[in-house]
Design an enzyme around this catalytic site. Sequence first.
Site, PDB file in Angstrom:
ATOM      1  N   ASN A  33      -0.305 -10.429   8.908  1.00 46.47           N
ATOM      2  CA  ASN A  33      -1.340  -9.296   9.410  1.00 46.47           C
ATOM      3  C   ASN A  33      -2.849  -9.957   8.807  1.00 46.47           C
ATOM      4  O   ASN A  33      -2.670 -10.356   7.498  1.00 46.47           O
ATOM      5  CB  ASN A  33      -1.330  -7.963   8.278  1.00 46.47           C
ATOM      6  CG  ASN A  33      -2.277  -6.989   8.569  1.00 46.47           C
ATOM      7  OD1 ASN A  33      -2.524  -6.277   9.449  1.00 46.47           O
ATOM      8  ND2 ASN A  33      -3.084  -6.855   7.314  1.00 46.47           N
ATOM      9  N   GLU A  34      -3.906  -9.885   9.723  1.00 48.38           N
ATOM     10  CA  GLU A  34      -5.039 -10.286   9.133  1.00 48.38           C
ATOM     11  C   GLU A  34      -5.186 -11.411   8.387  1.00 48.38           C
ATOM     12  O   GLU A  34      -5.811 -11.608   7.277  1.00 48.38           O
ATOM     13  CB  GLU A  34      -5.746  -9.144   8.329  1.00 48.38           C
ATOM     14  CG  GLU A  34      -6.171  -8.047   9.457  1.00 48.38           C
ATOM     15  CD  GLU A  34      -6.847  -6.906   8.580  1.00 48.38           C
ATOM     16  OE1 GLU A  34      -7.444  -7.162   7.703  1.00 48.38           O
ATOM     17  OE2 GLU A  34      -7.193  -5.793   9.594  1.00 48.38           O
ATOM     18  N   TRP A  81      -4.103   3.576  11.846  1.00 44.74           N
ATOM     19  CA  TRP A  81      -4.346   3.627  10.300  1.00 44.74           C
ATOM     20  C   TRP A  81      -4.651   4.669   9.831  1.00 44.74           C
ATOM     21  O   TRP A  81      -6.190   4.771   9.904  1.00 44.74           O
ATOM     22  CB  TRP A  81      -5.112   2.108   9.917  1.00 44.74           C
ATOM     23  CG  TRP A  81      -4.628   1.732   8.609  1.00 44.74           C
ATOM     24  CD1 TRP A  81      -5.604   2.235   7.388  1.00 44.74           C
ATOM     25  CD2 TRP A  81      -3.735   1.077   7.871  1.00 44.74           C
ATOM     26  NE1 TRP A  81      -4.833   2.091   6.236  1.00 44.74           N
ATOM     27  CE2 TRP A  81      -4.074   1.180   6.619  1.00 44.74           C
ATOM     28  CE3 TRP A  81      -2.784   0.325   8.318  1.00 44.74           C
ATOM     29  CZ2 TRP A  81      -3.207   0.528   5.638  1.00 44.74           C
ATOM     30  CZ3 TRP A  81      -1.889  -0.244   7.591  1.00 44.74           C
ATOM     31  CH2 TRP A  81      -2.229  -0.019   6.007  1.00 44.74           C
ATOM     32  N   GLU A 121      -4.023  -1.666  14.580  1.00 44.60           N
ATOM     33  CA  GLU A 121      -4.810  -0.585  13.511  1.00 44.60           C
ATOM     34  C   GLU A 121      -5.924  -0.435  13.950  1.00 44.60           C
ATOM     35  O   GLU A 121      -6.723  -1.033  14.499  1.00 44.60           O
ATOM     36  CB  GLU A 121      -5.071  -1.321  11.981  1.00 44.60           C
ATOM     37  CG  GLU A 121      -3.803  -1.712  11.206  1.00 44.60           C
ATOM     38  CD  GLU A 121      -4.095  -2.384   9.834  1.00 44.60           C
ATOM     39  OE1 GLU A 121      -5.363  -1.987   9.483  1.00 44.60           O
ATOM     40  OE2 GLU A 121      -3.328  -2.984   9.329  1.00 44.60           O
ATOM     41  N   PHE A 171      -7.237   7.127   4.155  1.00 44.83           N
ATOM     42  CA  PHE A 171      -7.255   6.499   5.316  1.00 44.83           C
ATOM     43  C   PHE A 171      -6.250   7.472   6.328  1.00 44.83           C
ATOM     44  O   PHE A 171      -6.060   7.389   7.478  1.00 44.83           O
ATOM     45  CB  PHE A 171      -7.191   5.139   5.869  1.00 44.83           C
ATOM     46  CG  PHE A 171      -8.219   4.483   5.921  1.00 44.83           C
ATOM     47  CD1 PHE A 171      -8.982   3.902   7.073  1.00 44.83           C
ATOM     48  CD2 PHE A 171      -8.885   3.578   4.946  1.00 44.83           C
ATOM     49  CE1 PHE A 171     -10.093   3.261   7.535  1.00 44.83           C
ATOM     50  CE2 PHE A 171      -9.988   2.768   5.105  1.00 44.83           C
ATOM     51  CZ  PHE A 171     -10.594   2.513   6.252  1.00 44.83           C
ATOM     52  N   ASN A 202      -6.395  -5.509  15.070  1.00 52.21           N
ATOM     53  CA  ASN A 202      -6.773  -4.450  13.886  1.00 52.21           C
ATOM     54  C   ASN A 202      -8.369  -4.462  14.182  1.00 52.21           C
ATOM     55  O   ASN A 202      -9.100  -5.000  13.890  1.00 52.21           O
ATOM     56  CB  ASN A 202      -6.610  -5.128  12.724  1.00 52.21           C
ATOM     57  CG  ASN A 202      -5.188  -4.821  12.052  1.00 52.21           C
ATOM     58  OD1 ASN A 202      -4.290  -4.494  13.135  1.00 52.21           O
ATOM     59  ND2 ASN A 202      -4.852  -5.215  10.935  1.00 52.21           N
ATOM     60  N   GLN A 249       0.759  -1.305   0.085  1.00 49.70           N
ATOM     61  CA  GLN A 249      -0.068   0.129   0.052  1.00 49.70           C
ATOM     62  C   GLN A 249       0.954   1.121   0.002  1.00 49.70           C
ATOM     63  O   GLN A 249       0.432   2.405  -0.187  1.00 49.70           O
ATOM     64  CB  GLN A 249      -0.744   0.044   1.203  1.00 49.70           C
ATOM     65  CG  GLN A 249      -2.054  -1.144   1.281  1.00 49.70           C
ATOM     66  CD  GLN A 249      -2.626  -1.130   2.343  1.00 49.70           C
ATOM     67  OE1 GLN A 249      -2.224  -1.536   3.477  1.00 49.70           O
ATOM     68  NE2 GLN A 249      -3.911  -0.633   2.550  1.00 49.70           N
ATOM     69  N   GLU A 273      -5.918   1.931  -1.166  1.00 55.40           N
ATOM     70  CA  GLU A 273      -6.727   0.934  -0.087  1.00 55.40           C
ATOM     71  C   GLU A 273      -7.192  -0.505  -0.882  1.00 55.40           C
ATOM     72  O   GLU A 273      -8.561  -0.681  -1.295  1.00 55.40           O
ATOM     73  CB  GLU A 273      -7.766   1.792   0.104  1.00 55.40           C
ATOM     74  CG  GLU A 273      -8.981   1.209   0.901  1.00 55.40           C
ATOM     75  CD  GLU A 273      -8.378   0.503   2.398  1.00 55.40           C
ATOM     76  OE1 GLU A 273      -7.348   0.933   2.744  1.00 55.40           O
ATOM     77  OE2 GLU A 273      -9.095  -0.560   2.877  1.00 55.40           O
ATOM     78  N   ARG A 330       4.762   1.108  12.548  1.00 52.71           N
ATOM     79  CA  ARG A 330       4.478  -0.129  12.105  1.00 52.71           C
ATOM     80  C   ARG A 330       4.308  -0.381  10.426  1.00 52.71           C
ATOM     81  O   ARG A 330       3.708   0.311  10.047  1.00 52.71           O
ATOM     82  CB  ARG A 330       3.186  -0.717  12.499  1.00 52.71           C
ATOM     83  CG  ARG A 330       2.514  -2.299  12.213  1.00 52.71           C
ATOM     84  CD  ARG A 330       1.396  -2.762  12.853  1.00 52.71           C
ATOM     85  NE  ARG A 330       0.984  -4.002  11.982  1.00 52.71           N
ATOM     86  CZ  ARG A 330      -0.239  -4.153  11.501  1.00 52.71           C
ATOM     87  NH1 ARG A 330      -0.981  -3.397  11.320  1.00 52.71           N
ATOM     88  NH2 ARG A 330      -0.076  -5.370  10.776  1.00 52.71           N
TER      89      ARG A 330
HETATM   90  C1  GBH Z   1      -7.089  -3.677   6.890  1.00 48.88           C
HETATM   91  O1  GBH Z   1      -7.907  -4.163   6.373  1.00 48.88           O
HETATM   92  C2  GBH Z   1      -5.593  -3.788   6.437  1.00 48.88           C
HETATM   93  O2  GBH Z   1      -4.949  -4.259   7.367  1.00 48.88           O
HETATM   94  C3  GBH Z   1      -5.173  -2.601   5.971  1.00 48.88           C
HETATM   95  O3  GBH Z   1      -4.194  -2.663   4.989  1.00 48.88           O
HETATM   96  C4  GBH Z   1      -6.359  -1.727   5.385  1.00 48.88           C
HETATM   97  O4  GBH Z   1      -5.596  -0.684   4.676  1.00 48.88           O
HETATM   98  C5  GBH Z   1      -7.012  -1.361   6.358  1.00 48.88           C
HETATM   99  O5  GBH Z   1      -7.539  -2.259   7.241  1.00 48.88           O
HETATM  100  C6  GBH Z   1      -8.238  -0.415   6.126  1.00 48.88           C
HETATM  101  O6  GBH Z   1      -9.135  -1.000   5.379  1.00 48.88           O
HETATM  102  O7  GBH Z   1     -17.680  -6.697   5.636  1.00 48.88           O
HETATM  103  O8  GBH Z   1     -16.447  -8.909   5.868  1.00 48.88           O
HETATM  104  O9  GBH Z   1     -15.038  -7.127   4.798  1.00 48.88           O
HETATM  105  C7  GBH Z   1      -9.158  -4.368   6.856  1.00 48.88           C
HETATM  106  C8  GBH Z   1     -10.259  -4.922   5.731  1.00 48.88           C
HETATM  107  C9  GBH Z   1     -12.472  -4.645   5.802  1.00 48.88           C
HETATM  108  C10 GBH Z   1     -11.348  -6.550   6.830  1.00 48.88           C
HETATM  109  C11 GBH Z   1     -13.708  -4.662   6.317  1.00 48.88           C
HETATM  110  C12 GBH Z   1     -12.862  -6.537   7.783  1.00 48.88           C
HETATM  111  C13 GBH Z   1     -15.056  -5.819   7.586  1.00 48.88           C
HETATM  112  C14 GBH Z   1     -15.890  -7.156   7.457  1.00 48.88           C
HETATM  113  N1  GBH Z   1     -11.258  -5.015   6.278  1.00 48.88           N
HETATM  114  N2  GBH Z   1     -13.702  -5.945   6.714  1.00 48.88           N
HETATM  115  S1  GBH Z   1     -16.174  -7.445   5.951  1.00 48.88           S
END
Ligand code: GBH
Length: 488
Positions: A173-174, A438, A389, A454, A314, A26, A445, A83
């Site tokens: 991450n995630e 974040w 985050e 963001f 996060n 990103q 994004e 981070r």
């Molecule tokens: C994080 O992703 C990332 O680590 C980061 O890279 C990103 O830029 C940041 O957040 C902002 O988006 O409706 O199932 O999708 C988070 C991505 C999107 C995951 C929203 C969880 C919510 C539930 N997220 N999602 S869903």
Amino acid sequence: IAMKSKPQPPVFPSNFFFGTASSSYQYEGAFSSYGKGLSNWDIFSHEAGNILDGSNGDIAVDQYHHYLEDLDLMEDLGLNSYRFSISWARILPKGRFGNVNMAGIKHYNKLIDALLHKGIYPFVSLTHYDIPQELEDRYGAWLSPKVQDDFRYYADVCFKYFGDRVKYWVTFNEPNVAAIRGYRSGIYPPSRCSASFGNCSTGDSLEEPLIAAHNIILSHAAAVSTYQTKYQKTQGGSIGIVVNAIWFEPISNSSKDKLAAERAQSFYMNWFLDPIIFGRYPVEMQQILGSQLPAFSRKDLNKMKSGIDFIGINHYTSFYAKDCMYSQCEQGPGVSRSEGYYLRTAFKDGIPIGVTTEVDWLYVHPLGMEKIVTYIKERYNNTPMFITENGYGELNNPNSSVKDFLNDYRRVEYMNSYLDFLALAISKGADVRGYFAWSLLDNFEWISGYTVRFGLHHVDYGTLERTPKISAIWFKQFISNHSNLAST
Ligand code: GBH
């Protein structure tokens, strides 16, 4: 006369980390220079139709070339940690099937040294969704157990070259989001989905997310045990994992809906944390998925004994969970068997769980911060936690002027309220050791491309100029109000 005492700022422990978070794909740009190999996201973003605005991370915010400038921004905010993630394909362009790219090593060495020179501690993720495409092409990456050897090797290279100075390591991450979006809905690479979820043609394997997750968990364990056996004694750092954590509020007081909220956590987050911390998948997953759930061998379990030093959280948003196991539900997110039979919805009687935002999944529900931290504290015996985050996104409306973006009072309200509830959780005993906003800058994004901002700093994508928003100035003040406590 009874004097009303001045409201005290919320208390954060000493040495608390205040930082911002970022990720390689990103931020970095320089996607095919200085010896870097192509990543899965390079390939994916270059395929037409995958990214909302047709953009990609070829340049992103070009932090590869602008890192000194960005460090000045961090210093100005008074941050004591940063981070970021290392691009695997920049270190190992062909995974373990090729050489270490010394230009990549040199780049991160410069970044790490410059951070430490300013008293900013590096908090480093080994992967943040992007992996060498080579691993996909050779054996299907996370779908193959072979990936465990690749990840172990890569982690070892990073510990060896950077571990003398990096004291906080994140393996993934995630991984929950990567598994769901890469293998169930198919909206992230490698675009694999089951017919019942997405509109793609990779077959109908409901097991793929489970297999990918299993190999991620074992890859994590391989990296942690390498760190513990070869490096931790001499380098003295700690290692953990970051999950995406949603607070699921039962939509009613009924025990059915309370169980549904538990299932939601188990199928979304505990899916990764339970095996890593307890050596088994969540009981609800075992009960519902049975033999579809991959099994851990004795050898696996032995490796997994290593555990973790901290949990990275996060956290952005909350949803309601409604029972769909004992009650009938319409189709919707969470409802299927492989997701755990709950309906995930932001609305109860037509009213959203929190103030809506321009980002469709983001609702402002600050109480969720206290609740999710407390939930993780209780389930995992108060393992040290970091908020890795938390942040607020706004649409890059082409009719808005730069000034509109700079006046981001909604982001300030969001962060302020979430930090209040974080402080409350801490005051009740949660062992939280840091908070990373974040994000430092507006950035790429993922599938939304550059349509969502963001950042605490505005980025002009023509000139790449960075400008502090009100939120940056506010965050600086917030940190300085607690700076007697947050010392570097
Ligand atoms: C994080 O992703 C990332 O680590 C980061 O890279 C990103 O830029 C940041 O957040 C902002 O988006 O409706 O199932 O999708 C988070 C991505 C999107 C995951 C929203 C969880 C919510 C539930 N997220 N999602 S869903």
